[in-house]
Design a protein around this motif. Structure first.
Motif: not given
Length: 218
Positions: A181-182, A185-186, A188-189
């Protein structure tokens, strides 16, 4: 309506053979700026071979590669880096006895008066860690990090060479659900910063969840 923008990366009619194996046959691929492209397929479909060609580990037997519409020859990892392409291998390529900053700039160290400028390296490394959301001191020894955190160090390492295209080979294969999940997120960033991601996986559902487009190799 205006013309469609030129893709950041175009692969056309790519071929690669190894003794007894036709690894890639007539492969076409496009990648746009700020796009996450999932490349999925069974083991042996040629996913890793294709990405190693883009990253300069292998050279193709035929076909063309274009960056922003211009044909390029990628014959080494340094060639790939010069074109803004970085590959994060499934088996992470870090020196676990060194600290985070040393790993990020290994082989690309800043120098001052003929000596490695450790202060500048750590300052720059801190900025790259912030971009991937890794809240660790840059002098942390890599062996003390989890696999998920080591993977974020690899992404920071790719950013340190100004990669515009980051290739991730089966990045969640050794990660827990929380670490995955982390990572998502990275990714997507990075997409929001205009960086393009080629995300290799044999998990179609993972690709569908994360990517703008999915390409299947058979």
């Amino acid at each position: 309506m205006g013309d469609a923008p030129t893709p950041l990366l175009e692969v056309a009619a790519l071929e690669k053979q190894f003794p007894g194996v036709h690894a890639l046959h007539n492969i076409d691929l496009t990648l746009n700026q700020g796009e996450v492209l999932a490349v999925v397929g069974e083991n042996g479909a040629g996913k890793s071979t294709l990405m190693k060609i883009l990253a300069g580990v292998h050279t193709p037997d035929a076909g063309t590669i274009r960056i922003e519409g211009r044909e390029v020859r990628i014959q080494s990892v340094r060639d790939a880096q010069a074109h803004g392409i970085a590959l994060i291998h499934q088996e992470l390529n870090l020196a676990d006895n060194l600290d985070i900053a040393a790993n990020i700039f290994l082989g690309n160290e800043s120098h001052k008066a003929g000596f490695i400028d450790h202060r500048q390296i750590h300052a720059k490394a801190a900025g790259h860690l912030e971009r991937v959301g890794l809240n660790f001191s840059t002098d942390t020894i890599v062996a003390d990090l989890t696999i998920g955190h080591q993977q974020l160090v690899e992404i920071a390492k790719a950013l340190s060479v100004d990669a515009r295209i980051i290739i991730m080979d089966e990045p969640t294969s050794s990660l827990s659900q929380a670490e995955s999940a982390t990572l998502f997120k990275v990714v997507n960033d990075l997409r929001s910063q205009g960086i393009s991601i080629i995300y290799i996986s044999h998990r179609l559902g993972e690709g569908m969840e994360l990517a703008d487009r999915v390409v299947v190799l058979r």
